[in-house]
Design a protein around this motif. Structure first.
Motif, short mmCIF file in Angstrom:
data_model
loop_
_atom_site.label_atom_id
_atom_site.label_comp_id
_atom_site.label_asym_id
_atom_site.label_seq_id
_atom_site.Cartn_x
_atom_site.Cartn_y
_atom_site.Cartn_z
N THR A 175 2.05 1.80 -3.47
CA THR A 175 0.93 2.26 -4.30
C THR A 175 0.61 3.72 -4.00
O THR A 175 0.40 4.53 -4.92
CB THR A 175 -0.30 1.39 -4.05
N GLU A 176 0.57 4.07 -2.73
CA GLU A 176 0.25 5.44 -2.33
C GLU A 176 1.30 6.41 -2.85
O GLU A 176 0.98 7.49 -3.38
CB GLU A 176 0.15 5.52 -0.81
N ALA A 200 1.04 6.75 -6.68
CA ALA A 200 -0.08 7.62 -7.05
C ALA A 200 0.18 9.07 -6.67
O ALA A 200 -0.25 9.99 -7.37
CB ALA A 200 -1.37 7.12 -6.40
N ASP A 201 0.90 9.29 -5.56
CA ASP A 201 1.18 10.65 -5.11
C ASP A 201 2.10 11.36 -6.10
O ASP A 201 1.91 12.55 -6.40
CB ASP A 201 1.81 10.62 -3.72
N PHE A 209 0.83 -1.21 0.00
CA PHE A 209 0.00 0.00 0.00
C PHE A 209 0.87 1.25 0.00
O PHE A 209 0.55 2.23 -0.70
CB PHE A 209 -0.92 0.00 1.22
N GLU A 210 1.96 1.26 0.76
CA GLU A 210 2.84 2.43 0.78
C GLU A 210 3.42 2.70 -0.60
O GLU A 210 3.51 3.85 -1.04
CB GLU A 210 3.96 2.22 1.79
N GLN A 269 -7.29 9.82 -5.17
CA GLN A 269 -7.95 9.41 -3.93
C GLN A 269 -8.68 8.09 -4.11
O GLN A 269 -8.64 7.22 -3.23
CB GLN A 269 -8.93 10.50 -3.48
N GLN A 318 -6.15 0.87 0.00
CA GLN A 318 -6.12 0.72 1.45
C GLN A 318 -7.16 -0.29 1.92
O GLN A 318 -6.90 -1.09 2.82
CB GLN A 318 -6.35 2.08 2.12
N THR A 348 -7.94 5.62 -6.15
CA THR A 348 -6.95 4.54 -6.18
C THR A 348 -6.38 4.27 -4.79
O THR A 348 -6.26 3.11 -4.37
CB THR A 348 -5.81 4.90 -7.15
N THR A 349 -6.04 5.33 -4.06
CA THR A 349 -5.44 5.16 -2.74
C THR A 349 -6.42 4.52 -1.76
O THR A 349 -6.06 3.60 -1.01
CB THR A 349 -4.96 6.52 -2.21
#
Length: 610
Positions: A138-139, A142-143, A135-136, A406, A413, A408-409
Motif C-alpha cells: 500500500t505504501e 501510494a508513493d 502495508f508495504e 499521507q 499503518q 492513506t499511508t
C-alpha cells in the motif's frame, strides 16, 4: 526438494524487476494487487513454514502420551563348551516389550501447553507478516502515485516558466527590460529542472520497489483511499482495540505463556518418573538345546527414577528467567505499540483536518499566480513576484498531493497495527483521485480565467491634453452600432459586447490586422481573447474619466479608467485606445494599459495630466 530460485527463475525475477519482461497494460486496483502477490512474498512463506514447524512439534509432544512398543529378534552362532567338549550352538530368539510412562510430574502436559502457545505465537507472527507486507505494498503503491502527480504538477509549472522566459527574452531583445530579468528566469528554471530530476530518480526507485513487491509494472495506478469510518475518533478506544488485535503483541504474549509452561516442564523433572513396562518372549529356538534355557516368559516391571544433583534445579531457574525475559519483551512491545499508535493517530487526524486547507491553498495560489501573470504583463508586478507566485502554486499542489498520500499511508499503518488492513482493503477501499482542476495551473474558478489581459504593445503615449468628452454611461448590451456612431458610442458598444460575452461582436471593433504587441500574432491574440471573453462569469465593464484627442479626420485617441469585474475578480486600470476610421467606421488600432497617475503632494485633487 527443488530449490525455489533455480537459474531460469532467478533470471525471470531479475528481468521482471527491471521491467524487461512483458507486463500487463493495466494494473489491478490496490486490493487485488495485495491479494494477488501477498502469499508470494519470501517473508510470508517463511512465516508459514515456521507455523507448520510448530504444528509438527505439537504432534511430537502428543506422542509422548502413548506407550512405546518394542520388538527384538536375535539370531546368533556361538561355540560353547559342555563337559569339556566344544559345541556349536545357534540361537534364534524374538522378544516384545511395551513401555508406558505413567507419571513424570506432568512434564508432558506442560510441554504440550508450551507447544500450543508456540503455535499460536507462530500464527500471530504470520498475521503480522501478512499485515506488514500488505502495508508495504500500500505504501509503495501510494508513493508511486504521489511522485507521478508531483512530477506532473512540476512539469506544468516548468512549462509556464518557459512561456514567461520566452516573453522576457523578447523584452530583453527589444531593450525594454534588463537582461538580469532573463537571468532570474534561468535560475528559476534550473531550480525547477533540478527538482524534476530528483523526483524522477525517486520515482524510478519507487517503481522498482513496486516491481519487486508485485512482479508487475506500475501501470495506470489510481490514487488509493480508505473510507475513514474504519479509524475510530476515540484514541483510547483505538489503543485498546489495537492492544487486543495487534499481531506482534499477540505473538509476544503467546511466547510469554509458552515460556511459563516451560517452567512446568522443568518442575516435572523434580518428581520421580514412573514407567510401566511389559516384556514377553515370543519365540526361542536354540540348537542344540542347552541344559537350561527360557523358552516362553512374560514380565511386568515398574521402575522409578529419582533425579539427583543440580541439573534439574538449573533447568528450572533457566525456565523462570526465560519467562521473565519474554514477559518483559511483551511489556516493552506494548509500550512501543502504544507510542506508535498515539503518534500515528495524531499525525492522521492532523492530516485529515488540514486537508480542506490544502485544497483552499491551491485554489488561492492558482488565483494569485494567474493575477500576477496579468499584472506582470501590465507592468504592475515584477518578474520576481510572478516567479515566486508560480513556485508557491507548485508548493501548494505538492502539499495537497502529499497530504492525500499521507492520509492513506497513516490510515493503512494504523489498520495494519490492528491486524485489519487486508480485510479493510477488501471492504472499505475506494479510489481517491485529486480533482484535475486542482493540479492545473489555471484558476479553479472560471471567473479569474476570464479576467482581462491588458495589452502593452508600445511605450506609454506622450503627455497630451485631452478634451473632456460627454459623461460616459455604463456599457449595456442594448447599445447599437452604426456607421455614423461617435467614438464615445463605439467605446460603449465595445464594452457592451465584452460584457455580453459576444466575442464576434467584440472582435469586430478591432482592425482586421490588429497587432497586439509583445511578439504575438493576431491569431494568438484572437484565441486568447476568445477564451477570456466567452468564459467570463457575469462580466461587467464600467468606463469613466473619458478624454478624447483628435489626430486628424481619420484618427483619434481615447483615455479612460476601466473598472472590470467577473465573479469574485475585480480590476481597475487606465487605458488608451487609438482609433482609426475604416470604411467610415471607427476601429481600434492600438490598445495600451497606462501606469496609474501619481498622487499630487498638495492642493485639491484634480485630473492628472495625461
Amino acid at each position: 526438494m527443488t530449490p525455489f530460485f533455480t537459474a531460469p527463475r532467478r533470471l525471470a525475477v531479475v528481468l521482471a524487476a527491471c521491467g524487461l519482461l512483458g507486463a500487463p497494460a493495466y494494473a489491478a486496483p490496490l486490493p487485488s494487487v495485495v491479494d494477488k502477490v501477498l502469499l508470494q512474498q519470501p517473508s510470508v512463506r517463511s512465516a508459514q513454514a515456521l507455523l507448520r514447524a510448530t504444528e509438527a512439534q505439537i504432534t511430537q509432544v502428543r506422542s509422548d502420551f502413548l506407550p512405546s512398543l518394542g520388538l527384538s529378534y536375535r539370531n546368533s552362532d556361538a561355540r560353547d563348551e559342555t563337559q569339556g567338549r566344544p559345541v556349536d550352538r545357534n540361537v534364534r530368539r524374538s522378544d516384545a516389550s511395551l513401555r508406558w510412562n505413567v507419571f513424570n510430574g506432568a512434564a508432558d502436559t506442560s510441554r504440550l501447553r508450551s507447544a500450543a502457545f508456540s503455535r499460536d505465537a507462530a500464527d500471530a507472527d504470520l498475521d503480522s507478516v501478512l499485515e506488514q507486507v500488505a502495508f508495504e505494498i500500500t505504501e509503495t503503491y501510494a508513493d508511486v502515485v504521489r511522485l507521478r502527480q508531483t512530477m506532473s504538477s512540476l512539469q506544468a509549472t516548468i512549462a509556464r516558466q518557459e512561456r514567461v522566459e520566452t516573453s522576457v527574452a523578447q523584452r530583453v531583445d527589444a531593450g525594454r527590460i534588463s537582461s538580469a530579468e532573463l537571468d532570474l528566469m534561468h535560475v528559476r528554471l534550473i531550480q525547477s529542472r533540478t527538482l524534476l530530476g530528483q523526483l524522477r530518480a525517486q520515482l524510478g526507485t519507487a517503481e522498482y520497489r513496486y516491481r519487486l513487491l508485485t512482479g508487475e509494472a506500475p501501470n495506470e495506478l489510481v490514487p488509493p483511499g480508505i473510507r475513514s469510518k474504519t479509524v475510530e475518533n476515540d484514541i483510547d478506544a483505538l489503543v485498546e482495540r489495537i492492544h487486543e488485535r495487534n499481531p506482534r503483541l499477540r505473538a509476544a504474549l503467546q511466547r510469554s505463556s509458552a515460556r511459563k509452561a516451560d517452567i512446568g516442564v522443568a518442575r516435572g523433572s523434580f518428581f520421580p518418573a514412573v514407567d510401566l513396562s511389559v516384556n514377553k518372549r515370543l519365540d526361542n529356538n536354540t540348537s542344540p538345546v542347552p541344559v537350561s534355557d527360557t523358552d516362553r516368559a512374560a514380565q511386568l516391571q515398574v521402575s522409578i527414577d529419582i533425579p539427583l544433583g543440580g541439573k534439574n534445579l538449573g533447568r528450572h531457574s533457566e525456565a523462570v528467567e526465560r519467562h521473565q525475559a519474554a514477559q518483559a519483551d511483551a511489556d516493552d512491545l506494548l509500550l512501543k505499540v502504544s507510542r506508535e499508535i498515539t503518534d500515528l493517530y495524531r499525525q492522521f487526524t492532523e492530516a485529515r483536518e488540514i486537508a480542506p486547507l490544502t485544497e483552499r491553498r491551491v485554489v488561492a495560489a492558482q488565483r494569485v499566480a494567474a493575477a500576477y501573470e496579468l499584472h506582470f504583463e501590465a507592468g504592475r508586478r515584477s518578474l520576481n513576484d510572478l516567479s515566486i507566485a508560480q513556485e508557491d502554486l507548485f508548493s501548494a499542489q505538492r502539499a495537497l498531493i502529499e497530504n492525500r498520500a499521507q492520509q492513506t499511508t497513516l490510515q493503512a499503518q494504523l489498520l495494519s497495527l490492528a491486524g485489519e488492513l487486508r480485510e479493510t482493503l477488501r471492504t472499505h477501499y475506494q479510489p481517491a483521485p485529486i480533482q484535475p482542476e486542482l493540479l492545473g495551473t489555471t484558476p479553479y474558478t472560471p471567473a479569474l480565467a476570464a479576467a482581462p489581459v491588458p495589452v502593452v504593445d508600445a511605450l506609454p503615449a506622450p503627455e497630451m491634453e485631452l478634451a473632456p468628452a460627454a459623461a460616459a454611461k455604463p456599457a449595456t448590451a442594448a447599445t447599437t452600432e452604426s456607421d455614423a456612431a461617435s467614438p464615445e458610442q463605439r467605446l460603449e458598444a465595445w464594452a457592451a459586447a465584452w460584457a455580453a460575452r459576444d466575442f464576434d461582436a467584440y472582435r469586430a471593433f478591432y482592425v482586421a490586422d490588429f497587432q497586439p504587441g509583445k511578439g504575438r500574432s493576431t491569431a494568438d491574440w484572437e484565441s486568447e481573447r476568445r477564451t477570456r471573453v466567452s468564459q467570463a462569469q457575469s462580466p461587467s465593464i464600467h468606463i469613466d474619466n473619458l478624454k478624447l484627442r483628435p489626430r486628424g479626420t481619420e484618427r483619434l485617441s481615447t483615455r479612460f479608467t476601466q473598472h472590470y469585474s467577473a465573479g469574485h475578480y475585480r480590476d481597475t486600470v487606465r487605458k488608451q485606445i487609438d482609433w482609426v476610421k475604416v470604411d467610415g467606421q471607427w476601429k481600434i488600432a492600438a490598445e495600451t494599459v497606462l501606469a496609474p497617475p501619481a498622487p499630487r503632494p498638495t492642493g485639491p485633487t484634480t485630473e492628472a495630466t495625461q
